[in-house]
Design an enzyme around this catalytic site. Sequence first.
Site, PDB file in Angstrom:
ATOM      1  N   ASP A 187       0.835  -1.207   0.000  1.00 49.36           N
ATOM      2  CA  ASP A 187       0.000   0.000   0.000  1.00 49.36           C
ATOM      3  C   ASP A 187       0.866   1.251   0.000  1.00 49.36           C
ATOM      4  O   ASP A 187       2.082   1.168   0.106  1.00 49.36           O
ATOM      5  CB  ASP A 187      -0.960  -0.004   1.199  1.00 49.36           C
ATOM      6  CG  ASP A 187      -0.205   0.052   2.530  1.00 49.36           C
ATOM      7  OD1 ASP A 187       0.851  -0.615   2.612  1.00 49.36           O
ATOM      8  OD2 ASP A 187      -0.673   0.740   3.456  1.00 49.36           O
ATOM      9  N   HIS A 512       1.337  -8.819  -3.747  1.00 48.32           N
ATOM     10  CA  HIS A 512       0.350  -7.771  -3.424  1.00 48.32           C
ATOM     11  C   HIS A 512       1.135  -6.486  -3.232  1.00 48.32           C
ATOM     12  O   HIS A 512       1.525  -6.130  -2.123  1.00 48.32           O
ATOM     13  CB  HIS A 512      -0.428  -8.143  -2.165  1.00 48.32           C
ATOM     14  CG  HIS A 512      -1.496  -7.158  -1.831  1.00 48.32           C
ATOM     15  ND1 HIS A 512      -2.761  -7.210  -2.373  1.00 48.32           N
ATOM     16  CD2 HIS A 512      -1.471  -6.069  -1.046  1.00 48.32           C
ATOM     17  CE1 HIS A 512      -3.481  -6.195  -1.912  1.00 48.32           C
ATOM     18  NE2 HIS A 512      -2.716  -5.478  -1.102  1.00 48.32           N
ATOM     19  N   ASP A 554       0.556 -17.324  -4.573  1.00 49.20           N
ATOM     20  CA  ASP A 554       1.204 -16.295  -5.406  1.00 49.20           C
ATOM     21  C   ASP A 554       0.126 -15.597  -6.236  1.00 49.20           C
ATOM     22  O   ASP A 554       0.045 -15.752  -7.460  1.00 49.20           O
ATOM     23  CB  ASP A 554       2.268 -16.933  -6.316  1.00 49.20           C
ATOM     24  CG  ASP A 554       3.008 -15.863  -7.130  1.00 49.20           C
ATOM     25  OD1 ASP A 554       3.668 -16.232  -8.124  1.00 49.20           O
ATOM     26  OD2 ASP A 554       2.901 -14.664  -6.771  1.00 49.20           O
ATOM     27  N   GLU A 563       1.914 -10.231   0.222  1.00 47.85           N
ATOM     28  CA  GLU A 563       2.255  -8.814   0.187  1.00 47.85           C
ATOM     29  C   GLU A 563       3.748  -8.679   0.448  1.00 47.85           C
ATOM     30  O   GLU A 563       4.422  -9.652   0.851  1.00 47.85           O
ATOM     31  CB  GLU A 563       1.431  -8.048   1.225  1.00 47.85           C
ATOM     32  CG  GLU A 563       1.622  -6.546   1.144  1.00 47.85           C
ATOM     33  CD  GLU A 563       0.509  -5.741   1.790  1.00 47.85           C
ATOM     34  OE1 GLU A 563      -0.328  -6.326   2.510  1.00 47.85           O
ATOM     35  OE2 GLU A 563       0.463  -4.518   1.568  1.00 47.85           O
TER      36      GLU A 563
END
Length: 592
Positions: A187, A512, A554, A563
């Site tokens: 993120d 991720h 994955d 992530e």
Amino acid sequence: MMKSIFYGSLFMLFALNSTEALAQKTENQQIFFDQSGFYPALDKSVLLTGAVPGGSFELIALPGRQSVYTGSLSEQKSTGYSGIKTRIADFSSFQQPGTYLIRIPGIGESSAFPIGDDVHQDLAGAALKGFYYQRASSALDKNYAGKWYRASGHPDTAVQIHPSAVSKNRQANSRINVAGGWYDAGDYNKYIVNSGISTATLLSAYEDFPEYFLSLKATLPNAKNKVPDILTEAIYNLRWMLKMQDPADGGVYNKCTNLDFDAMVMPEQALATRYVVAKGTAATLNMAAVAAQASRILKNFPEQYPGLADSCRSAAALAWNWAVKNPNLAYDQDLMNRTFDLKVNTGGYGDKDFEDEWIWASAELLASTAEQKYFDAFFARLNAPVNLPSWSYVGILGYYSLIRCQHKLPEAYKNITSILKKKVVSIADRYLQARKTGAYGTVMGSALSDFIWGSNSVAMNQGVLLINAYLFTQNKDYLNAALGNLDYVLGRNPTGYSFVTGIGTKSPMNPHHRPSSADGINDPVPGLLVGGPNSEKQDGLTYGSAEPELSYLDDVASYASNEIAINWNAPLVYLVNALECMQKKVNENLHE
Ligand code: G3I
Ligand code: 9MR
């Protein structure tokens, strides 16, 4: 006619080779090992899973395919928490550099691997470069980022004060500059608590191996003369951490964040309003610890970073004083969202127990200032239990630093380090026992509790603890056990993945990670360690197996196992560089 026969045989030769390679690939489903290779003078083992008959194995030298070593497979074991059966092929006594494969009767052959110095050199550089790729507020230049170059995102020069962060001098919706720092993970938000252990781990790698890092070629933009990349990169985030402190009272905001997680877009496309939210005790003590550690390192670079050492020392003391006045202010996002209209739904890193942060911050301030008040605060907590570090438990980081800096401590304080060493060695010895008796022959995976969200950072932080124990005992068992955990993340695990993007023959392709997902490039950003097997599977996806060790997917949607995060890459950077540095010394002693 002759031509066609010639081309025909060429085709056959090619077909054979590719079939053989394919065969090796398919036969690798049961043979797992560090896909980067092995060091000559340290332990070497290959993991076998499933129904593997006992007996012997051979080490085959390439390209001649001569058998150069024969060994016996270990007895079959299982973990007690899963149905996976294992055997180990240990060829540690073989020390000849070269390229090899393992042949197991009835199972087949492994793919090829090297034995040699520097087999982890590429990873050592790539893992640190991973932080450059995480830079916020900065364009990544093609000369440094290669095909993953990108435009800058999140200037963060006018970030709003969230209502939870209001103070006398900073009213709601006023704006401050908190540019820079690293994106936390997949993120685009920036969290002080997770920045703490991540930045400190890079600083500690430098403090433990300064000559090694100073010997490496600087490759980062604006690298200062004689400043190693690991410090250049850590300082990029340190400067952001300093901006997150309110100079009026010393308190530190918990994070710079959107209200919600972005879609899977590139940084320059993520335009949501950014906020700093509530100050907290954990964030403030985290910043105090990191700034104190940085202040003693930066004292050695006055020309390159004039005044920064002093700024860090003052910021650390100011943060400590704020925490003394606010000793129990937890970051509670749910309570914050019940209190204020601007709801924040990004990561929490919530922590309600601050004893470990007091241990860490007092230790770093003591190591950097030798002031009595920090010794008193640390000593008062000397009997507190210590365990493996994580973003929510940081106490032992202070032990590492006081042991490392013991020679600089005043005589009166020196002898507590013998107590700290005993506590670190007690954990390290527990790890050695688990490695010896466990089904995987590694510390990692010897307990079900290893397979949590970010399990690969458990493996890495276990390795860092073992390196610290090795540094002050010179017991090579700790070094080999640390290496075993690096082997684990690089392929010696039942998933067969090397869990670092771009490293090994089978590595994550769909982490991720917003830039990797949105950049239109098939290969993910390299050098990033994914979270790894996580038996809780909090992303709610369907994984391929119920076994804890195989609970990995994955898939870009699998934020609970796939992530990437700065607090996972940091202990990887420490461990692989520590091993690259020390295996050379072990190898030199071997040949003395
Ligand atoms: O430690 C306990 C363990 O004792 C227990 O057996 C186990 C099973 O219940 O849970 C363990 O705690 C878990 C903890 O991770 C372990 O580190 C929590 O359940 C789990 O919720 C927690 O997940 C955290 C996750 O955010 C959700 O809050 C991860 O640690 C943390 O790394 C992750 O951090 C996110 C940021 O919020 C946002 N940025 C990405 C980053 C990485 O995913
Ligand atoms: O991308 C987010 C990741 O960084 C966090 O670790 C994770 C758990 O908090 O959440 C991810 O964001 C997802 C959100 O939680 C649910 N909607 C989909 C988001 C992207 O996967």
